[in-house]
Write an enzyme that holds these catalytic residues in place. Structure first.
Site, PDB file in Angstrom:
ATOM      1  N   HIS A  53       0.843  -1.215   0.000  1.00 35.90           N
ATOM      2  CA  HIS A  53       0.000   0.000   0.000  1.00 35.90           C
ATOM      3  C   HIS A  53       0.868   1.251   0.000  1.00 35.90           C
ATOM      4  CE1 HIS A  53      -2.884  -2.875   2.274  1.00 35.90           C
ATOM      5  NE2 HIS A  53      -3.047  -2.999   0.961  1.00 35.90           N
ATOM      6  N   TYR A 119      -0.552   0.235  15.072  1.00 30.75           N
ATOM      7  CA  TYR A 119      -0.037   1.401  14.360  1.00 30.75           C
ATOM      8  C   TYR A 119      -1.002   2.569  14.474  1.00 30.75           C
ATOM      9  CZ  TYR A 119      -2.926   0.293  10.188  1.00 30.75           C
ATOM     10  OH  TYR A 119      -3.966   0.035   9.318  1.00 30.75           O
TER      11      TYR A 119
HETATM   12  C1  LIG Z   1      -7.330   0.405   7.795  1.00 33.68           C
HETATM   13  C2  LIG Z   1      -8.652   0.089   8.448  1.00 33.68           C
HETATM   14  C3  LIG Z   1      -9.346  -1.067   8.148  1.00 33.68           C
HETATM   15  N1  LIG Z   1     -10.538  -1.323   8.756  1.00 33.68           N
HETATM   16  C4  LIG Z   1     -11.239  -2.578   8.434  1.00 33.68           C
HETATM   17  C5  LIG Z   1     -11.487  -2.815   6.950  1.00 33.68           C
HETATM   18  C6  LIG Z   1     -11.403  -4.304   6.811  1.00 33.68           C
HETATM   19  O1  LIG Z   1     -12.644  -4.892   7.179  1.00 33.68           O
HETATM   20  C7  LIG Z   1     -10.393  -4.711   7.880  1.00 33.68           C
HETATM   21  C8  LIG Z   1      -9.012  -4.925   7.316  1.00 33.68           C
HETATM   22  O2  LIG Z   1      -8.650  -3.767   6.577  1.00 33.68           O
HETATM   23  P1  LIG Z   1      -7.503  -3.851   5.455  1.00 33.68           P
HETATM   24  O3  LIG Z   1      -7.764  -5.067   4.606  1.00 33.68           O
HETATM   25  O4  LIG Z   1      -7.413  -2.518   4.802  1.00 33.68           O
HETATM   26  O5  LIG Z   1      -6.221  -4.089   6.364  1.00 33.68           O
HETATM   27  P2  LIG Z   1      -4.722  -4.282   5.807  1.00 33.68           P
HETATM   28  O6  LIG Z   1      -4.721  -5.084   4.550  1.00 33.68           O
HETATM   29  O7  LIG Z   1      -3.949  -4.754   6.975  1.00 33.68           O
HETATM   30  O8  LIG Z   1      -4.279  -2.826   5.408  1.00 33.68           O
HETATM   31  C9  LIG Z   1      -3.888  -1.917   6.399  1.00 33.68           C
HETATM   32  O9  LIG Z   1      -2.514  -2.115   6.661  1.00 33.68           O
HETATM   33  C10 LIG Z   1      -1.728  -1.811   5.509  1.00 33.68           C
HETATM   34  C11 LIG Z   1      -0.324  -2.287   5.656  1.00 33.68           C
HETATM   35  C12 LIG Z   1      -1.853  -0.403   5.183  1.00 33.68           C
HETATM   36  O10 LIG Z   1      -0.898   0.334   4.910  1.00 33.68           O
HETATM   37  C13 LIG Z   1      -3.222   0.087   5.041  1.00 33.68           C
HETATM   38  O11 LIG Z   1      -3.231   1.489   5.305  1.00 33.68           O
HETATM   39  C14 LIG Z   1      -4.239  -0.516   5.943  1.00 33.68           C
HETATM   40  O12 LIG Z   1      -5.457  -0.553   5.199  1.00 33.68           O
HETATM   41  O13 LIG Z   1     -10.374  -3.636   8.828  1.00 33.68           O
HETATM   42  C15 LIG Z   1     -11.084  -0.471   9.699  1.00 33.68           C
HETATM   43  O14 LIG Z   1     -12.181  -0.744  10.259  1.00 33.68           O
HETATM   44  N2  LIG Z   1     -10.424   0.688  10.001  1.00 33.68           N
HETATM   45  C16 LIG Z   1      -9.224   1.003   9.420  1.00 33.68           C
HETATM   46  O15 LIG Z   1      -8.639   2.064   9.761  1.00 33.68           O
END
Ligand SMILES: Cc1cn([C@H]2C[C@H](O)[C@@H](COP(=O)(O)OP(=O)(O)O[C@H]3O[C@H](C)C(=O)[C@H](O)[C@H]3O)O2)c(=O)[nH]c1=O
Length: 175
Positions: A53, A119
């Site tokens: 990302h 984080y």
């Molecule tokens: C980021 C975020 C996500 N969510 C929910 C959305 C999804 O249902 C679940 C997982 O989210 P996501 O697939 O976006 O998580 P990662 O793939 O770990 O991504 C995150 O970690 C990578 C390394 C990044 O840099 C991104 O900024 C961040 O999105 O948590 C939330 O409810 N609040 C939030 O602030």
């Protein structure tokens, strides 16, 4: 270690006594800019890859509370002193370190063990600020230890690095 300009890898002081440990994770005075307004806790199984990302607006400040994570970083900011620099940083809960990632620095996380990372972000979650590219894109120059990691549907469908490069704003010195 050669890191993209503005990325800060810091060692956190772990105070150990006969009850356990106490570690300060962040003091506002440690980072002049930005202020962090949201904290997240992320549990991952071993072999998970999150990313790659990159953000246009928000900064990330991360630390590993359990396990061991390989952080891959690449500077995508035009005119940055470290434009196009790639770096791989391994952080474990034992060697308590924190990583500060400015906007424009692409990042992906590979979990070497079952891990918990927490984080903070400088803007509330906004999918408009969630760009990314496919983790295996050769032009990232990341040497992942696993060619077949477990990855989300969203991350699997991310475009090529060349598709997002034009969207990344030029480098500005972190105040
Ligand atoms: C980021 C975020 C996500 N969510 C929910 C959305 C999804 O249902 C679940 C997982 O989210 P996501 O697939 O976006 O998580 P990662 O793939 O770990 O991504 C995150 O970690 C990578 C390394 C990044 O840099 C991104 O900024 C961040 O999105 O948590 C939330 O409810 N609040 C939030 O602030």
């Amino acid at each position: 270690m050669n890191l993209p300009e503005g990325v800060k890898l810091s060692t956190l002081k772990m105070n150990i006594d006969d009850r356990g440990t106490f570690t300060e994770l962040l003091r506002e005075s440690w980072i002049e800019h930005p202020k962090f307004i949201q904290w997240n806790a992320v549990n991952s199984e071993q072999g998970i890859l999150r990313g790659v990302h990159v953000h246009l607006k928000h900064y990330d400040y991360l630390t590993v509370m359990r396990g061991r994570i390989l952080f891959a970083l690449k500077d995508l900011r035009p005119d940055s002193p470290t434009e196009n620099l790639s770096a791989m940083v391994e952080i474990s809960a034992e060697k308590h370190q924190s990583l500060f990632i400015p906007p424009g620095v692409a990042h992906g996380f590979y979990m070497l063990e079952p891990s918990l990372h927490i984080y903070a972000v400088s803007e509330y979650w906004d999918m408009e600020d969630e760009l990314g590219c496919h983790f295996a894109d050769k032009s990232l120059e990341f040497s992942w230890p696993d060619a077949n990691p477990r990855i989300s549907e969203r991350d699997l469908k991310l475009p090529a690095l060349s598709d997002i490069r034009p969207l990344i704003p030029s480098f500005t010195k972190t105040r």
